[in-house]
Design a protein around this motif. Structure first.
Motif, mmCIF file in Angstrom:
data_model
loop_
_atom_site.group_PDB
_atom_site.id
_atom_site.type_symbol
_atom_site.label_atom_id
_atom_site.label_comp_id
_atom_site.label_asym_id
_atom_site.label_seq_id
_atom_site.Cartn_x
_atom_site.Cartn_y
_atom_site.Cartn_z
ATOM 1 N N PRO A 592 0.700 -1.121 -0.088
ATOM 2 C CA PRO A 592 -0.042 -0.100 -0.178
ATOM 3 C C PRO A 592 0.973 1.231 -0.027
ATOM 4 C CG PRO A 592 -0.815 -1.649 1.718
ATOM 5 C CD PRO A 592 0.325 -2.129 1.159
ATOM 6 N N GLY A 593 2.090 1.221 0.684
ATOM 7 C CA GLY A 593 2.654 2.520 0.771
ATOM 8 C C GLY A 593 3.726 2.743 -0.275
ATOM 9 N N ARG A 594 4.324 1.765 -1.074
ATOM 10 C CA ARG A 594 5.152 1.946 -1.987
ATOM 11 C C ARG A 594 5.164 0.730 -2.920
ATOM 12 N NH1 ARG A 594 10.206 -1.222 -0.186
ATOM 13 N NH2 ARG A 594 9.607 -2.365 1.621
ATOM 14 N N LEU A 595 6.036 0.923 -4.097
ATOM 15 C CA LEU A 595 6.376 -0.294 -4.971
ATOM 16 C C LEU A 595 7.829 -0.495 -5.019
ATOM 17 C CD1 LEU A 595 7.373 0.677 -7.773
ATOM 18 C CD2 LEU A 595 4.846 1.492 -7.924
ATOM 19 N N THR A 709 3.490 6.227 -5.275
ATOM 20 C CA THR A 709 2.319 6.500 -6.386
ATOM 21 C C THR A 709 1.222 7.195 -5.499
ATOM 22 O OG1 THR A 709 0.871 4.628 -6.239
ATOM 23 C CG2 THR A 709 2.676 4.740 -7.913
ATOM 24 N N GLY A 710 0.291 7.939 -6.270
ATOM 25 C CA GLY A 710 -0.794 8.547 -5.767
ATOM 26 C C GLY A 710 -0.791 9.361 -4.729
ATOM 27 N N ALA A 711 -1.579 9.229 -3.565
ATOM 28 C CA ALA A 711 -1.347 9.888 -2.266
ATOM 29 C C ALA A 711 -0.017 9.741 -1.680
ATOM 30 C CB ALA A 711 -2.538 9.491 -1.096
ATOM 31 N N GLY A 712 0.570 8.473 -1.668
ATOM 32 C CA GLY A 712 2.024 8.414 -1.172
ATOM 33 C C GLY A 712 3.042 9.332 -2.009
ATOM 34 N N GLU A 715 2.492 12.572 -0.781
ATOM 35 C CA GLU A 715 3.104 13.118 0.518
ATOM 36 C C GLU A 715 4.523 13.220 0.351
ATOM 37 O OE1 GLU A 715 1.578 9.689 2.573
ATOM 38 O OE2 GLU A 715 -0.566 10.200 2.691
ATOM 39 N N TYR A 716 5.062 12.286 -0.435
ATOM 40 C CA TYR A 716 6.790 12.267 -0.473
ATOM 41 C C TYR A 716 7.171 13.521 -1.100
ATOM 42 C CZ TYR A 716 11.343 10.906 -1.921
ATOM 43 O OH TYR A 716 12.550 10.737 -2.126
ATOM 44 N N VAL A 717 6.281 14.170 -2.190
ATOM 45 C CA VAL A 717 6.688 15.461 -2.745
ATOM 46 C C VAL A 717 6.496 16.567 -1.678
ATOM 47 C CG1 VAL A 717 6.205 17.228 -4.684
ATOM 48 C CG2 VAL A 717 6.316 14.764 -5.022
ATOM 49 N N GLU A 721 9.422 19.272 -0.379
ATOM 50 C CA GLU A 721 9.098 20.797 -0.629
ATOM 51 C C GLU A 721 9.244 21.271 0.653
ATOM 52 O OE1 GLU A 721 5.586 23.736 -2.246
ATOM 53 O OE2 GLU A 721 5.497 21.596 -2.788
ATOM 54 N N GLY A 722 8.797 20.484 1.859
ATOM 55 C CA GLY A 722 8.798 21.015 3.273
ATOM 56 C C GLY A 722 10.366 21.259 3.589
ATOM 57 N N LEU A 723 11.271 20.332 3.200
ATOM 58 C CA LEU A 723 12.518 20.238 3.607
ATOM 59 C C LEU A 723 13.074 21.625 2.968
ATOM 60 C CD1 LEU A 723 13.419 16.415 3.477
ATOM 61 C CD2 LEU A 723 13.145 18.101 5.422
ATOM 62 N N LEU A 724 12.776 21.882 1.576
ATOM 63 C CA LEU A 724 13.278 22.859 0.740
ATOM 64 C C LEU A 724 13.118 24.116 1.520
ATOM 65 C CD1 LEU A 724 12.633 21.700 -3.073
ATOM 66 C CD2 LEU A 724 14.748 22.152 -1.762
#
Length: 886
Positions: A592-595, A709-712, A715-717, A721-724
């Motif tokens: 569910p969280g990654r591939l 993918t998708g919501a994951g 969330e990753y992006v 972006e928050g770190l940047l």
């Protein structure tokens, strides 16, 4: 001349004309027999048909089955290249009857094909029968007109076939070809039967009995036929050759080998040419069927075959990888009959090239070690098993490769000693390993499968369904009732829960009995192929076998896994289009969280390649094309362009998942078509977005991509972006200005580090003024410093500065940092013929509690654990200098 391809085609056409189904060769990795390493006979794919466990819609079949014998009890590897008829890979032509015709028609077909279609002279043929099988002997007299002296009765098990200690069995009848009195050897059953005059070309097995026990054998209600005729052997006979390697198929490969190696195909390197030609076939077909070289199991056998071929390429003087260059010739010769060769051509070439390149790196060192060890032995003396094991363990020499090398020297290897060394290593590995076994062994699942039957999966169309409890398992044992709180395994007759397979994780969710007992399902596993096992728990209440339950999949969790699974299909196709058709899936995890997607590729992907693949996948996601599923037979699916993992077991019906076509007309320009049993999104747009997180190596020739993918992915992006944003705020610039600001800060730090280093060096040298602290030892200036907090990497610069100050002499610098001491000794160029910095630094290191040290006569370094012994170390260096100059 009848070519090997002609002979194969004639065989299959003859039996098709006589009511047989032409069945494609099964993969070299057996689908239905875990006891076999590789398919080694034509009947392997029909084993369950003969035992009644499987039924097909035909009663007669004919095949040209690809076979490998290079592991286990069927291991011809050591003889390949040296004899006329040993191969690692060979084709077995066979016709089969499943309870249809029996001895008379089998003998009639064999005699007609050999004498009429192939045109072999009848007077060159003779047969054997089992000594109790008078029926077969009478049929050979009746049908072929053979006299009794050419029907030889054999009383041994050589002419009685059995599947095992129990099960189907029956007498055999073998057909032999007589090469004439010019060849040594006698007929079968004679003292000279091991000669080469009489060659077996076809074995007919009359599956007549069932062995119930050691002492009981009964007639089968539907006796059957299983035959096998080696293509290479019959081709040699039909082409007038006595040696399988002289037939047109093998000759084409041998001459291609000799051409690439620039040697005479029949000269001093005749054996090496034959080895490479044979092993090319075995290696290529194994790779095409999904086997890759590794250090265990099937992959290790493949590596042995490949490395033996590569060793013989080395013998012929090939400096560059050779074997991969021969793949196009193999595809030309055999690709029409076995199209999987053409489909996997790129992968085969890349795998062979990579393996040979790597092996060449260790081959020279291994051969040198072997030469050193054999140099210690007397003439003909056996090589110890310990040495052979070191060659295997350190240099990657399989045992049979070492034996092959020593064969030319008239030496053997102590195989018992080799196995003993191997077992010691295994014992050490077992002792170092810790872990726990499964609570329930596979035995219980086999038993439940027999009792309950297969689970029907409904989850392609729904996430809720009703089912009836067929079995409950607690601590590995079936029970009739479970009372809470208890963890258990739940089996129902039908379920919407997906069982883990094909890389996709199992579903989680909940269930509820009609009596109101709540069941939490944490995972779903597939056991023994088609038995769905739900890992469950109840807190209170009671459930029993026979209860009806309502099952509900966690839809959100399933949806995320489904998106990731569909994304792997698009990713697979994008990788093939950007990297090449050699890319094939080698494993995946769809959670569910990654591939995670593993694929065959010989080197790391560049940043540009990754971004291009990611962009192409997202383009098809934005296209929002329908994801279609079609049911068809595997052969039709592959003809329609579906990608399959060769060697994977597929049933009579397969799911073909297609996606990536234009949304207005999905029949046009479909992007990805794969055989897949997993769950998928309805449209590619449901995936949302794919973002590649990493690309890394997994094993030789296998890479791994991890993505979200998708919501994951969002969330990753967002997190990146928050770190940047945080980093830009700390640097007091905008996000767009951040790269420039970071570069400036890095350069500023480097400048400050250089300034600090210069200041530390000047302070260490006494502020740059004079040489007042230098002393004379036997007429040589010596400057010693004990410092604090100077990094070890800066001590050479300090020593160089002291050398410049004293002009001629010796400088020693010691610094303590993090509780340890570092030492550098420098000697000016005019003194290196009398004084060595290496000798002095070792004296100082000993005082610091260290050992050794090294460098050049003019500059050496060492260290030690005692940071308080700096003065003592300086004194030790002074003493060593004085002793050197005395």
């Amino acid at each position: 001349m009848q070519t090997a391809n002609d002979i194969r085609r004639t065989f299959l056409d003859y039996f098709v004309e006589n009511g047989h189904e032409e069945v494609a060769s099964s993969p070299l990795v057996p689908r239905n027999d875990p006891t076999l390493l590789f398919t080694n006979a034509g009947m392997v794919q029909f084993k369950n048909v003969f035992t009644g466990q499987e039924h097909r819609d035909y009663k007669r079949a004919a095949t040209s089955q690809k076979c490998v014998r290079a592991g286990g009890k069927h291991n011809d590897l050591e003889n390949v290249g040296y004899t006329a008829r040993h191969h690692t890979f060979f084709e077995m032509l066979g016709n089969f009857s499943f309870g249809d015709y029996f001895k008379e028609q089998a003998i009639e077909h064999a005699w007609t094909l050999i004498t009429k279609r192939y045109g072999l002279p009848e007077d060159k043929l003779l047969v054997t029968v089992y000594h109790e099988d008078e029926e077969a002997a009478g049929l050979w007299r009746k049908i072929a007109g053979l006299p009794d002296e050419r029907i030889i009765r054999i009383a041994t098990s050589d002419n009685f076939w059995a599947m095992g200690d129990t099960g189907p069995c029956g007498p055999c009848s073998e057909i032999f070809f007589d090469h004439g009195p010019g060849i040594p050897g006698g007929p079968p059953g004679s003292p000279d039967e091991d000669g080469d005059r009489f060659i077996e070309i076809w074995n007919l097995v009359f599956m007549q009995f069932e062995q119930i026990s050691k002492d009981e054998r009964v007639n089968l209600p539907r006796p059957s036929i299983d035959t096998g005729m080696g293509l290479e052997r019959i081709a040699a006979v039909l082409q007038g050759k006595h040696d399988n390697y002289d037939i047109d198929l093998m000759r084409a490969l041998i001459e291609a080998t000799a051409h690439e190696a620039n040697v005479d195909p029949d000269g001093p390197y005749k054996v090496s040419n034959r080895v490479v030609a044979d092993h090319l076939r075995a290696s290529s077909f194994l790779i095409a069927d999904g086997v890759l070289p590794s250090n265990e199991g099937r992959g290790y056998v493949l590596r042995r075959i490949m490395r033996r071929a590569m060793r013989h390429a080395h013998i012929m003087g090939c400096q560059d990888p050779l074997v991969w260059k021969l793949v196009p010739t193999l595809v030309k010769e055999m690709g029409e009959a076995f199209p999987e060769l053409g489909r996997a051509e790129s992968l085969i070439k890349e795998t062979l090239k990579l393996e040979e390149t790597r092996f060449k790196e260790t081959l020279g060192r291994g051969l040198k070690h072997l030469e050193e060890e054999t140099g210690k032995l007397g003439e003909g003396q056996t090589l110890s098993g310990e040495v052979a094991f070191k060659l295997y363990d350190t240099y990657g020499f399989p045992l049979d490769l070492t034996q092959d090398i020593l064969r030319g020297q008239g030496r053997a290897v102590d195989t018992d000693g080799f196995e003993a060394a191997m077992e010691r290593q295994r014992a050490a590995a077992r002792a170092a390993w810790s872990g726990s076994g499964e609570a329930a062994t596979d035995t219980v699942w086999f038993e439940l499968r027999e009792r309950c039957g297969a689970t029907e999966f409904l989850g392609y169309d729904t996430e809720q369904a009703e089912g009836q409890i067929e079995a409950l398992v607690v601590d590995g044992k079936p029970v009739n009732k479970v009372e809470g709180p208890t963890e258990f395994a739940l089996i129902v007759n039908q379920t919407p829960f997906y069982g883990e397979s094909g890389g996709q994780v199992g579903d989680a969710g909940s269930a509820r009995t009609l009596g109101g007992t709540e069941i939490a399902v944490s995972d779903t596993q597939k056991k023994v192929g088609d038995l769905w096992v739900h890992m469950a728990k109840i807190e209170d209440g009671v459930i029993e076998v026979g209860d009806a339950v309502e099952l509900s999949v966690d839809g959100a969790r399933r949806g995320r896994a489904r998106s990731n699974h569909s994304a792997t299909h698009l990713l697979h196709e994008a990788l093939r289009r950007h990297l090449g058709k050699h890319v094939t899936q080698k494993g995946s995890l769809v959670a569910p969280g990654r591939l995670r997607f593993d694929f065959s590729h010989p080197k790391a992907m560049s940043h540009m390649e990754l971004k291009a693949v990611e962009a192409e996948v997202n383009e098809h996601i934005r296209g929002n094309s329908p994801v279609t599923t079609t049911l068809m037979d595997p052969e039709s699916a592959i003809k329609h362009g579906a990608m399959a993992l060769f060697g994977e077991k597929y049933g009579d019906e397969v799911r073909v998942v297609a996606m990536g076509g234009p949304s207005d007309d999905p029949s046009k320009d479909i992007y990805s078509v794969e055989l897949c049993g997993g769950t998928h999104v309805n449209r590619t747009g449901d995936i949302g977005l794919l973002h590649i997180v990493s690309e890394s190596a997994v094993a030789a020739g296998v890479r791994r991509i991890e993505a979200v993918t998708g919501a994951g992915a969002l969330e990753y992006v967002d997190s990146r972006e928050g770190l940047l944003t945080t980093a830009a705020a700390a640097a007091k610039v905008t996000v767009e200005q951040l790269p420039e600001r970071v570069e400036a800060l890095i350069e500023e730090r480097r400048k400050l580090e250089r300034e600090v280093q210069d200041l530390r060096r000047k302070l260490a040298e006494g502020g740059g003024g004079g040489t007042s602290e230098a002393k004379e030892i036997a007429g040589v200036s010596f400057a010693g410093r004990v410092l604090e907090g100077i990094p070890a990497r800066e001590l050479k610069g300090v020593a160089d500065g002291l050398k410049q100050q004293i002009g001629s002499g010796v400088a020693a610098v010691i610094s303590s940092d993090d509780g340890k001491a570092s030492l550098v000794v420098g000697v000016t160029e005019d003194l290196t013929d009398k004084v060595s910095a290496v000798d002095l630094v070792r004296a100082g290191s000993e005082a610091l509690g260290g050992k050794g040290g090294g460098g050049r006569p003019d500059m050496a370094q060492a260290g030690g654990p005692d940071a308080t012994a700096g003065p003592a170390a300086i004194a030790a260096i002074e003493a060593a200098l004085a002793e050197t100059l005395s």
